[in-house]
Design an enzyme around this catalytic site. Structure first.
Site, PDB file in Angstrom:
ATOM      1  N   ASP A  48     -31.911  18.585 -18.546  1.00 18.62           N
ATOM      2  CA  ASP A  48     -30.526  18.503 -18.994  1.00 18.62           C
ATOM      3  C   ASP A  48     -30.336  17.165 -19.725  1.00 18.62           C
ATOM      4  O   ASP A  48     -31.106  16.856 -20.630  1.00 18.62           O
ATOM      5  CB  ASP A  48     -29.572  18.662 -17.805  1.00 18.62           C
ATOM      6  CG  ASP A  48     -28.120  18.853 -18.227  1.00 18.62           C
ATOM      7  OD1 ASP A  48     -27.753  19.969 -18.622  1.00 18.62           O
ATOM      8  OD2 ASP A  48     -27.360  17.872 -18.195  1.00 18.62           O
ATOM      9  N   TYR A  64     -17.182  12.047 -19.548  1.00 22.04           N
ATOM     10  CA  TYR A  64     -17.043  11.118 -20.682  1.00 22.04           C
ATOM     11  C   TYR A  64     -18.402  10.658 -21.201  1.00 22.04           C
ATOM     12  O   TYR A  64     -18.683  10.692 -22.395  1.00 22.04           O
ATOM     13  CB  TYR A  64     -16.215   9.936 -20.215  1.00 22.04           C
ATOM     14  CG  TYR A  64     -16.008   8.843 -21.232  1.00 22.04           C
ATOM     15  CD1 TYR A  64     -15.144   9.017 -22.310  1.00 22.04           C
ATOM     16  CD2 TYR A  64     -16.647   7.611 -21.099  1.00 22.04           C
ATOM     17  CE1 TYR A  64     -14.923   8.009 -23.218  1.00 22.04           C
ATOM     18  CE2 TYR A  64     -16.443   6.593 -22.014  1.00 22.04           C
ATOM     19  CZ  TYR A  64     -15.572   6.793 -23.074  1.00 22.04           C
ATOM     20  OH  TYR A  64     -15.365   5.802 -23.980  1.00 22.04           O
ATOM     21  N   HIS A  89     -32.149  26.292 -14.688  1.00 22.87           N
ATOM     22  CA  HIS A  89     -31.845  24.986 -15.258  1.00 22.87           C
ATOM     23  C   HIS A  89     -32.087  23.839 -14.282  1.00 22.87           C
ATOM     24  O   HIS A  89     -32.445  22.743 -14.688  1.00 22.87           O
ATOM     25  CB  HIS A  89     -30.375  24.998 -15.692  1.00 22.87           C
ATOM     26  CG  HIS A  89     -29.953  23.805 -16.472  1.00 22.87           C
ATOM     27  ND1 HIS A  89     -30.370  23.566 -17.757  1.00 22.87           N
ATOM     28  CD2 HIS A  89     -29.131  22.776 -16.149  1.00 22.87           C
ATOM     29  CE1 HIS A  89     -29.820  22.450 -18.203  1.00 22.87           C
ATOM     30  NE2 HIS A  89     -29.067  21.950 -17.251  1.00 22.87           N
TER      31      HIS A  89
END
Length: 382
Positions: A177, A307, A359
């Site tokens: 990831d 963020y 994943h």
């Protein structure tokens, strides 16, 4: 340059507050069908909330996590939390493991023993690693976020600095990831010291969309992966759009509601574990799922992780510089990376396609991931 020992020590008042919020949680009315097409079903999540409230034992987990040596240090103005477990093997290779979103450092805890002490776990001493597991800036105990601009490259420079502070002159990197983007970036910024890059899921995504004539040159497996990129863009891109543009607005709900935080993360665990038709708590234990969520809840890092994770740039951009560092990828059934496109930016020396797993490789298929990491780094240890 100071490195400070760290222990997780959650105040009992914090756990009492969590218990109250779970007890008093107001769940939404189920939408028609109450299935995964519209998000996490109320029927499924309510059972997980009950388990969290009545059976999950954070104090037991906290004790287990604190068995690993943990530290904090400030790099580029940001507190960085990390695990650092040294092997007893004299020739062990340092290895940085980097998680992604919505993961955390806890993804890797079950791999630390086999990596640092392979003999005790059916391996060979020459496969040993000194393991460093940092929390990404804005994630977990690498909070609060100190400034903007924490791009992939800036994080990579921080990891290189961290390894310098730990006294390591040669090391490898591994991740999936976001960690699958940070790890190759570490090789770009510190190529003289990084001996190898290993990623699960692939180091980059195929270009999208592809013209029909180019698509026709791909294998059926590669065509399926490109098609699933398109499906993702149509059906699942919404969370990236929100997190990369309005992370603060999202944070109010997730930081205030443990059920909201749980649902937001479980939606992705269902979509990204394999097979998708199997419920995530039948693939990964409920305790492990909840421990990962607890790291977000206890640190209030829903906003800062969003963020940092997605405000640093788009998924597709200009071609990256090839570091020249040997790179290996293990691509599980859920993943969508295509070797020919990865080779445009990375020096691929090993590529393993697997017809199972999703994943969250360290949680779903730890043995396959461990074996691939060991086999690859045998070729680059020197």
């Amino acid at each position: 340059m100071t490195i400070t020992p760290f222990r997780i020590d959650v105040p009992q008042t914090t756990l009492d507050d969590l218990q109250r919020r779970l007890t008093d949680a107001r769940l939404p009315a189920p939408l028609p069908g109450d299935d995964w097409d519209t998000g996490v079903p109320v029927s499924w999540l309510s059972e997980l909330v009950d388990y969290w409230r009545t059976e999950y034992d954070w104090r037991k987990v906290e004790q287990q996590l604190n068995e690993f040596p943990q530290y904090t240090t400030e790099i580029d103005g940001q507190q960085i939390h990390f695990l650092h477990v040294r092997s007893a093997e004299a020739d062990a290779l340092p290895l940085v493991l980097t998680h992604g979103w919505p993961g955390s450092f806890v993804e890797f805890v079950d791999l630390i023993g086999p990596l640092t002490d392979p003999v005790a776990h059916g391996g060979k001493g020459e496969d040993a690693f000194h393991v460093v597991v940092p929390s990404l800036p804005g994630f977990g105990y690498s909070t609060p976020i100190s400034s903007n601009g924490w791009t992939i490259e800036r994080t990579a420079r921080a990891w290189a600095e961290l390894m310098s502070r730990l006294g390591y002159q040669r090391y490898g990197v591994q991740g999936g990831d976001l960690g699958g983007a940070v790890s190759p970036a570490v090789a770009r910024v510190d190529r003289d010291r990084v001996v190898g890059v290993h990623v699960n899921g692939g180091p980059s995504l195929p270009p999208y969309p592809l013209p029909d004539e180019e698509l026709a040159t791909l294998t059926p497996l590669e065509q399926d992966r490109v098609a699933r990129v398109g499906e993702f863009m149509q059906e699942q891109f919404g969370y990236i759009a929100i997190q990369s543009t309005r992370p603060q607005a999202l944070a109010y709900g997730l930081v205030d509601s443990p059920v909201g935080q749980l649902a937001w993360i479980m939606d992705k665990f269902r979509e990204w574990t394999y097979p998708r038709t199997t419920l995530p708590d039948q693939i990964i234990s409920r305790d492990k799922l909840l421990t990962n969520v607890m790291i977000y809840w206890l640190t209030g890092s829903a906003g800062s992780s969003a963020y940092v994770g997605y405000a640093g740039g788009g998924t597709w951009g200009p071609k990256l510089e090839n570091s020249g560092v040997p790179t290996a990828a293990i691509v599980f059934a859920h993943d969508v990376s295509v070797r020919r496109y990865a080779e445009e930016e990375h020096t691929i020396v090993r590529w393993t396609d697997v017809d199972q797993g999703g994943h969250f490789a360290a949680l779903e298929e730890p043995e396959l991931l461990l074996a691939d990491v060991r086999e690859f780094f045998r070729t680059v240890r020197g």
